[in-house]
Design a protein around this motif. Structure first.
Motif, PDB file in Angstrom:
ATOM      1  N   SER A  19       1.261  -1.114  -0.088  1.00 46.54           N
ATOM      2  CA  SER A  19      -0.219   0.097  -0.395  1.00 46.54           C
ATOM      3  C   SER A  19       0.957   1.231   0.081  1.00 46.54           C
ATOM      4  CB  SER A  19      -0.842  -0.243   1.178  1.00 46.54           C
ATOM      5  OG  SER A  19      -1.701  -0.611   1.319  1.00 46.54           O
ATOM      6  N   ASP A  21       0.945   5.077   1.709  1.00 51.72           N
ATOM      7  CA  ASP A  21       0.023   5.466   2.418  1.00 51.72           C
ATOM      8  C   ASP A  21       1.049   6.677   2.749  1.00 51.72           C
ATOM      9  OD1 ASP A  21       0.458   3.718   4.101  1.00 51.72           O
ATOM     10  OD2 ASP A  21      -0.909   2.624   4.355  1.00 51.72           O
ATOM     11  N   ALA A  22       0.153   6.876   4.176  1.00 54.82           N
ATOM     12  CA  ALA A  22       1.351   7.965   4.675  1.00 54.82           C
ATOM     13  C   ALA A  22       2.923   7.085   5.752  1.00 54.82           C
ATOM     14  CB  ALA A  22       0.848   8.247   5.756  1.00 54.82           C
ATOM     15  N   MET A  23       2.255   6.208   5.631  1.00 57.92           N
ATOM     16  CA  MET A  23       3.027   4.466   6.585  1.00 57.92           C
ATOM     17  C   MET A  23       4.472   4.712   5.863  1.00 57.92           C
ATOM     18  SD  MET A  23       1.154   4.395   8.697  1.00 57.92           S
ATOM     19  CE  MET A  23       0.343   3.565   8.159  1.00 57.92           C
ATOM     20  N   THR A  24       4.147   4.848   4.038  1.00 59.26           N
ATOM     21  CA  THR A  24       5.158   4.086   2.713  1.00 59.26           C
ATOM     22  C   THR A  24       5.999   5.418   2.590  1.00 59.26           C
ATOM     23  OG1 THR A  24       3.337   3.226   1.904  1.00 59.26           O
ATOM     24  CG2 THR A  24       4.437   2.298   3.427  1.00 59.26           C
ATOM     25  N   TYR A  52      -3.289  -0.527  -2.901  1.00 59.50           N
ATOM     26  CA  TYR A  52      -3.851   0.768  -2.516  1.00 59.50           C
ATOM     27  C   TYR A  52      -3.378   2.169  -2.888  1.00 59.50           C
ATOM     28  CZ  TYR A  52      -6.223   3.847   1.002  1.00 59.50           C
ATOM     29  OH  TYR A  52      -6.540   5.038   1.342  1.00 59.50           O
ATOM     30  N   SER A  54      -3.427   6.187  -0.983  1.00 59.81           N
ATOM     31  CA  SER A  54      -4.339   6.800   0.301  1.00 59.81           C
ATOM     32  C   SER A  54      -3.550   8.947  -0.635  1.00 59.81           C
ATOM     33  CB  SER A  54      -3.346   7.406   1.166  1.00 59.81           C
ATOM     34  OG  SER A  54      -2.367   7.452   1.119  1.00 59.81           O
ATOM     35  N   SER A  55      -4.098   9.408  -0.049  1.00 53.30           N
ATOM     36  CA  SER A  55      -3.801  10.979  -0.454  1.00 53.30           C
ATOM     37  C   SER A  55      -2.618  11.089  -0.497  1.00 53.30           C
ATOM     38  CB  SER A  55      -4.652  11.737   0.446  1.00 53.30           C
ATOM     39  OG  SER A  55      -4.516  11.793   1.654  1.00 53.30           O
ATOM     40  N   ALA A  56      -2.046  10.180   1.138  1.00 47.46           N
ATOM     41  CA  ALA A  56      -0.401  10.452   1.036  1.00 47.46           C
ATOM     42  C   ALA A  56       0.617  10.166  -0.062  1.00 47.46           C
ATOM     43  CB  ALA A  56      -0.124  10.136   2.280  1.00 47.46           C
TER      44      ALA A  56
END
Lengths: 111, 279
Positions: A19, A21-24, A52, A54-56
């Motif tokens: 995914s 996202d903010a974490m990756t 997935y 995300s916005s990040a």
């Protein structure tokens, strides 16, 4: 998030798995910036393993697109999965990104 | 589940489809995801208000069935004919619908509610008919704000709030994520709806309706794209997909709409939880 890179006809293919996202996002940003700093500005991101975004994650993509294009390169996508495509559509990214069905077609688009 | 991040919930415009917000709310409650503030637009403002006052999902469902009935469109056909033959004089305060039934139904639920008394902070977005500006309502009576935000141009008469003539919030900001951003939210869960397109056109009104859908959907996409890039943290879009067209008075489909909202929320849930567990 796993990222692997390989070269094909002067183009760097990044295979991403997991995914975005903010974490990756920081890991992906660092990886892409590393590529660009080595002069690899013609990039193809293979999204067939991305489930997935995300916005990040989208902001990471935008940063990479702007950075590579500013230097005469680009970031082009292949293997985009339906759920990710929905997000790209909703956020307007399909209007500014070049997407291809296969990595070979994405690589060939640079020639 | 505790988190230091501030979570906001945004429910966009979408008429009866906005009942899907009840399904989203059910999932958030079951998962213990604590929302700190709620923003709504148009039909979404009705459900955002219910969520902000922590109304039970079953009550939302029952109330939805009593609201979305054809009497809220009373007078439409007659007034449409009258507007065409010139016997109805149309002004900036006019609508084709006699809104007394809609107002009565809305007052039954929201008539006594004040923004200051809500159980969590709540805001509503409407549009100034004369200037085109987005107007964020967060003071005074909740009924007035929702009624203004629901005022689909030409169909429902505009509604005056604080000496401004207001119409549907969807005309300026159908999924008002920006309000949540301005209020300092980190994680924004945004439920939005696109308008369906027609395949057949048998009247000028149908073409106008189609144009309205095209405009609204494009406003939704372009504002979402901007907010998505402008926000410093995460926005989780919850976009229910419906098996069939949901018309304005499909009250029999409300349980299914809520179910679709729940399903759409569950698709985002692993990503939301993953973020919350890592902050």
């Amino acid at each position: 998030m796993e990222i692997h890179d390989r070269q094909a006809d002067g183009v760097t293919i990044l295979s991403l798995r997991g995914s975005i996202d903010a974490m990756t996002a920081p890991k992906i940003t660092e990886f892409i910036q590393g590529q660009v700093s080595r002069g690899n500005i013609k990039l193809v991101a293979d999204f067939s393993g991305v489930d997935y975004t995300s916005s990040a994650g989208l902001r990471v993509l935008l940063g990479a697109i702007k950075e590579t294009r500013a230097q005469g390169g680009d970031l082009r996508l292949t293997g985009v999965q339906p759920d990710v495509l929905k997000v790209l559509n909703l956020s307007g990214f399909t209007n500014i990104l070049k997407m291809f069905d296969t990595a070979d077609a994405a690589v060939a688009s640079y020639s | 589940m505790n988190t230091k991040k501030r979570i906001a919930l945004v429910i966009g415009s979408g008429g009866i489809k906005c009942a899907a917000a009840a399904g989203l709310w059910r999932v958030l409650q079951e998962e213990g995801i604590v929302v700190e503030n709620v923003v709504g637009c148009s039909g979404g403002s009705m459900y955002a208000a219910l969520i902000a006052n922590r109304v039970d999902v079953k009550v939302m469902e029952e109330w939805s069935k009593t609201l979305w009935t054809s009497d809220i469109m009373q007078g439409y056909t007659e007034n449409l004919k009258a507007s065409k033959d010139g016997s109805l004089r149309f002004t900036e305060r006019s609508g084709l619908v006699d809104d007394s039934a809609l107002n009565r139904k809305l007052r039954e639920v929201y008539g006594e509610w004040k923004f200051s008394d809500m159980k969590m902070p709540f805001k509503v977005v409407a549009t100034d008919l004369l200037s085109g500006e987005k107007v964020t309502l967060a003071d005074g009576g909740v009924f007035d704000a929702i009624r203004a935000s629901l005022a689909i141009p030409i169909i429902f008469p505009p509604w005056e709030v604080n000496e401004r003539l207001l119409i549907d919030g969807a005309a300026s900001d159908p999924l008002p994520i920006d309000v949540a951003i301005q209020d300092g939210a980190d994680i924004i869960i945004a439920m939005g709806f696109t308008l369906d397109y027609r395949a057949r056109f048998r009247s000028m009104t149908a073409v106008q309706e189609q144009l309205n859908s095209i405009y609204m959907n494009n406003i939704l996409n372009s504002t979402y794209a901007f907010y998505n890039l402008a926000h410093h943290a995460e926005i989780f879009p919850v976009i229910p997909e419906f098996d069939s067209t949901i018309s304005m008075f499909d009250v029999d489909k409300i349980p299914s709409v809520i179910e679709q909202g729940e399903q759409a929320a569950r698709m985002q849930l692993p990503h939301i939880k993953r973020l919350l567990e890592n902050v």
